[in-house]
Design a protein around this motif. Structure first.
Motif, PDB file in Angstrom:
ATOM      1  N   UNK A  46       0.807  -1.224   0.000  1.00 46.30           N
ATOM      2  CA  UNK A  46       0.000   0.000   0.000  1.00 46.30           C
ATOM      3  C   UNK A  46       0.839   1.273   0.000  1.00 46.30           C
ATOM      4  N   UNK A  47       2.107   1.146  -0.273  1.00 44.38           N
ATOM      5  CA  UNK A  47       2.990   2.307  -0.372  1.00 44.38           C
ATOM      6  C   UNK A  47       2.451   3.319  -1.379  1.00 44.38           C
ATOM      7  N   UNK A  48       2.549   4.590  -1.051  1.00 41.02           N
ATOM      8  CA  UNK A  48       2.148   5.647  -1.970  1.00 41.02           C
ATOM      9  C   UNK A  48       3.078   5.660  -3.174  1.00 41.02           C
ATOM     10  N   UNK A  49       2.508   5.623  -4.371  1.00 44.06           N
ATOM     11  CA  UNK A  49       3.286   5.610  -5.603  1.00 44.06           C
ATOM     12  C   UNK A  49       3.232   6.973  -6.289  1.00 44.06           C
ATOM     13  N   UNK A  50       4.315   7.321  -6.949  1.00 44.58           N
ATOM     14  CA  UNK A  50       4.350   8.566  -7.707  1.00 44.58           C
ATOM     15  C   UNK A  50       3.852   8.306  -9.122  1.00 44.58           C
ATOM     16  N   UNK A  51       3.102   9.249  -9.674  1.00 47.12           N
ATOM     17  CA  UNK A  51       2.623   9.116 -11.043  1.00 47.12           C
ATOM     18  C   UNK A  51       3.789   8.853 -11.987  1.00 47.12           C
ATOM     19  N   UNK A  52       3.605   7.881 -12.863  1.00 54.82           N
ATOM     20  CA  UNK A  52       4.626   7.593 -13.859  1.00 54.82           C
ATOM     21  C   UNK A  52       5.756   6.725 -13.356  1.00 54.82           C
ATOM     22  N   UNK A  53       5.716   6.318 -12.082  1.00 53.11           N
ATOM     23  CA  UNK A  53       6.783   5.489 -11.533  1.00 53.11           C
ATOM     24  C   UNK A  53       6.482   4.016 -11.735  1.00 53.11           C
ATOM     25  N   UNK A  54       7.470   3.178 -11.480  1.00 51.66           N
ATOM     26  CA  UNK A  54       7.256   1.738 -11.475  1.00 51.66           C
ATOM     27  C   UNK A  54       7.532   1.038 -12.776  1.00 51.66           C
ATOM     28  N   UNK A  55       8.082   1.729 -13.763  1.00 52.56           N
ATOM     29  CA  UNK A  55       8.377   1.071 -15.032  1.00 52.56           C
ATOM     30  C   UNK A  55       9.579   0.155 -14.837  1.00 52.56           C
ATOM     31  N   UNK A  56       9.351  -1.152 -14.954  1.00 51.40           N
ATOM     32  CA  UNK A  56      10.424  -2.102 -14.693  1.00 51.40           C
ATOM     33  C   UNK A  56      10.093  -3.439 -15.333  1.00 51.40           C
ATOM     34  N   UNK A  57      11.092  -4.268 -15.473  1.00 52.78           N
ATOM     35  CA  UNK A  57      10.901  -5.649 -15.888  1.00 52.78           C
ATOM     36  C   UNK A  57      11.062  -6.539 -14.671  1.00 52.78           C
ATOM     37  N   UNK A 112       1.067  -2.127   5.182  1.00 52.46           N
ATOM     38  CA  UNK A 112      -0.011  -3.101   5.003  1.00 52.46           C
ATOM     39  C   UNK A 112       0.046  -3.697   3.600  1.00 52.46           C
ATOM     40  N   UNK A 113      -0.198  -5.008   3.521  1.00 52.24           N
ATOM     41  CA  UNK A 113      -0.248  -5.726   2.250  1.00 52.24           C
ATOM     42  C   UNK A 113      -1.683  -6.202   2.035  1.00 52.24           C
ATOM     43  N   UNK A 114      -2.183  -6.026   0.821  1.00 54.09           N
ATOM     44  CA  UNK A 114      -3.552  -6.421   0.488  1.00 54.09           C
ATOM     45  C   UNK A 114      -3.563  -7.308  -0.758  1.00 54.09           C
ATOM     46  N   UNK A 115      -4.515  -8.246  -0.794  1.00 54.31           N
ATOM     47  CA  UNK A 115      -4.809  -9.002  -2.018  1.00 54.31           C
ATOM     48  C   UNK A 115      -6.232  -8.666  -2.432  1.00 54.31           C
ATOM     49  N   UNK A 116      -6.383  -8.168  -3.638  1.00 49.31           N
ATOM     50  CA  UNK A 116      -7.660  -7.636  -4.098  1.00 49.31           C
ATOM     51  C   UNK A 116      -8.471  -8.736  -4.778  1.00 49.31           C
ATOM     52  N   UNK A 117      -9.643  -9.019  -4.239  1.00 47.97           N
ATOM     53  CA  UNK A 117     -10.531 -10.020  -4.829  1.00 47.97           C
ATOM     54  C   UNK A 117     -11.302  -9.420  -5.996  1.00 47.97           C
ATOM     55  N   UNK A 204     -11.432  -7.079  -0.682  1.00 45.81           N
ATOM     56  CA  UNK A 204     -10.028  -7.460  -0.573  1.00 45.81           C
ATOM     57  C   UNK A 204      -9.725  -8.146   0.757  1.00 45.81           C
ATOM     58  N   UNK A 205      -8.572  -8.853   0.762  1.00 44.56           N
ATOM     59  CA  UNK A 205      -8.036  -9.439   1.985  1.00 44.56           C
ATOM     60  C   UNK A 205      -6.946  -8.520   2.525  1.00 44.56           C
ATOM     61  N   UNK A 206      -6.985  -8.230   3.804  1.00 49.94           N
ATOM     62  CA  UNK A 206      -5.963  -7.426   4.463  1.00 49.94           C
ATOM     63  C   UNK A 206      -4.993  -8.381   5.156  1.00 49.94           C
ATOM     64  N   UNK A 207      -3.758  -8.459   4.643  1.00 52.21           N
ATOM     65  CA  UNK A 207      -2.760  -9.356   5.224  1.00 52.21           C
ATOM     66  C   UNK A 207      -2.014  -8.719   6.388  1.00 52.21           C
ATOM     67  N   UNK A 208      -2.328  -7.452   6.697  1.00 56.52           N
ATOM     68  CA  UNK A 208      -1.674  -6.778   7.810  1.00 56.52           C
ATOM     69  C   UNK A 208      -0.300  -6.253   7.444  1.00 56.52           C
ATOM     70  N   UNK A 209       0.421  -5.787   8.462  1.00 59.07           N
ATOM     71  CA  UNK A 209       1.758  -5.210   8.288  1.00 59.07           C
ATOM     72  C   UNK A 209       2.800  -6.317   8.430  1.00 59.07           C
ATOM     73  N   UNK A 210       3.753  -6.325   7.527  1.00 60.53           N
ATOM     74  CA  UNK A 210       4.854  -7.300   7.549  1.00 60.53           C
ATOM     75  C   UNK A 210       4.361  -8.753   7.607  1.00 60.53           C
ATOM     76  N   UNK A 211       3.501  -9.168   6.677  1.00 63.97           N
ATOM     77  CA  UNK A 211       3.046 -10.561   6.693  1.00 63.97           C
ATOM     78  C   UNK A 211       4.187 -11.528   6.391  1.00 63.97           C
ATOM     79  N   UNK A 212       4.064 -12.737   6.913  1.00 67.98           N
ATOM     80  CA  UNK A 212       5.056 -13.786   6.677  1.00 67.98           C
ATOM     81  C   UNK A 212       4.319 -15.032   6.194  1.00 67.98           C
TER      82      UNK A 212
END
Length: 365
Positions: A46-57, A112-117, A204-212
């Motif tokens: 859930x980290x805040x992303x900057x517009x146009x960021x994240x271009x990667x392989x 927090x980590x989420x999995x979106x249904x 969505x499922x909320x996996x909480x902070x630092x899931x293992x």
């Protein structure tokens, strides 16, 4: 590209598109108004992303699957961009259902980590029925609601677009309905600036902070109404064989299909299948014929995939030239040459003793 799709952080990281009679679902201003942090089927930091960021392989190679006629198994070894989040994600496309599994969901970034249904565009007045276990939760506009869910139902926008959801583990689900306003300029810098409002239902499922090693499982049931979804939840048509960082596998009981993704180069077993290398397998036993489709989704195996099946065959009916049938009794042993196969599925058909419907996967013969 071209200053477009500036918030497409998760469209290539597991997002799935369910097309049905609602032909306007992904048009009619979906993209400038949908929540870009909650794309359906993605697992997200859930980290805040900057517009146009994240271009990667992706640095991961295990991305692909196997196909057998109209059935399919897909998987993705997932390592998030600019985050410690990792996961194994699989989808199994059977007769009238799509099974989604997640395992090994881990991170240590204190977020927090989420999995979106689901994240689906609904009618503007948000009148679509959204039911959890047959009951309608009180959804205040834009406020999320947490509930223990065994199944859910979302009324479609047009006839033929209802969707049911089944949760095999019966777990906590977060749901909400909301209006969202955006403009095409928000995602395409040369786009119009006029504001657009659309309504969405999100789960969505909320996996909480630092899931293992967190997991999830759910089944999409396209076209099922409320009663049919309830009936499916009472008598589900699938059994999860494994859902862990080594293997994800599901058995469709009605059609006698097993889909399995093997994530490691080591001996692993799921139901009647044992596989020794990274692989995707889709198999079906029908009318005394066992059909297996095997692939190397990594495209990096320069040799063989070895497959054992706990059952005996009397005759090899068909086999792709890349498949060697090493043994048919007392168990079936195959070797599949996947060198330079580029993810292709190789298929073999064998005559076996039919299994009895309703048997557990371990007793398929």
């Amino acid at each position: 590209m071209n200053d477009e799709n500036r918030k497409g952080w998760y469209t290539g990281e597991g997002m799935t598109y369910l097309y049905n009679a609602d032909l306007a679902q992904y048009s009619d201003d979906f993209w400038p108004t949908v929540d870009p942090y909650r794309m359906p089927a993605s697992t997200v930091d859930t980290k805040k992303r900057a517009d146009g960021s994240g271009e990667h392989n992706s640095s991961e190679s295990w991305i692909g699957g196997s196909t057998l006629n109209r059935f399919g198994t897909a998987g993705m070894s997932y390592k998030a961009w600019n985050s410690t989040l990792t996961a194994k994600k699989s989808w199994f496309m059977f007769d009238n259902e799509i099974v989604a599994l997640g395992s090994g969901i881990s991170s240590n970034d204190n977020r927090t980590i989420e999995s979106i249904v689901e994240n689906r565009k609904i009618r503007e007045d948000r009148s679509n029925n959204l039911l959890i276990n047959g009951e309608k939760p009180e959804l205040t506009e834009g406020q999320q609601h947490t509930v223990e869910a065994k199944w859910a139902f979302l009324e479609g926008n047009v006839p033929g677009s209802d969707i049911g959801y089944y949760f095999p583990e019966g777990r906590t689900l977060t749901v909400k309905k909301e209006q969202r306003t955006g403009a095409w300029k928000d995602i395409n810098y040369g786009g119009p600036t006029n504001p657009i409002t659309r309504s969405y239902a999100t789960m969505w499922f909320d996996h909480g902070v630092n899931p293992v090693n967190e997991t999830y499982s759910y089944v999409l049931l396209p076209g099922l109404n409320q009663e049919q979804t309830s009936q499916y939840a009472a008598q589900p048509g699938i059994t999860i064989l494994r859902n862990d960082p080594a293997v994800q596998a599901v058995h469709d009981v009605k059609e006698d299909i097993i889909g399995a993704n093997f994530w490691l180069d080591e001996k692993q077993t799921a139901g009647p299948l044992t596989v020794y290398q990274k692989a995707s397998v889709t198999m079906q036993e029908k009318d005394g014929v066992l059909t297996l489709a095997v692939s190397d989704p990594t495209m990096q195996n320069k040799g063989w995939i070895e497959v054992d099946f706990d059952g005996k065959a009397f005759k090899v009916l068909e086999a792709d030239e890349n498949i060697q049938v090493l043994q048919t009794k007392p168990s079936i042993k195959l070797r599949v040459n996947v060198q330079q196969s580029y993810g292709k599925s190789f298929t073999v058909k064998l005559k076996i003793i039919p299994s009895k419907k309703g048997n557990s996967p371990n007793s398929i013969r």
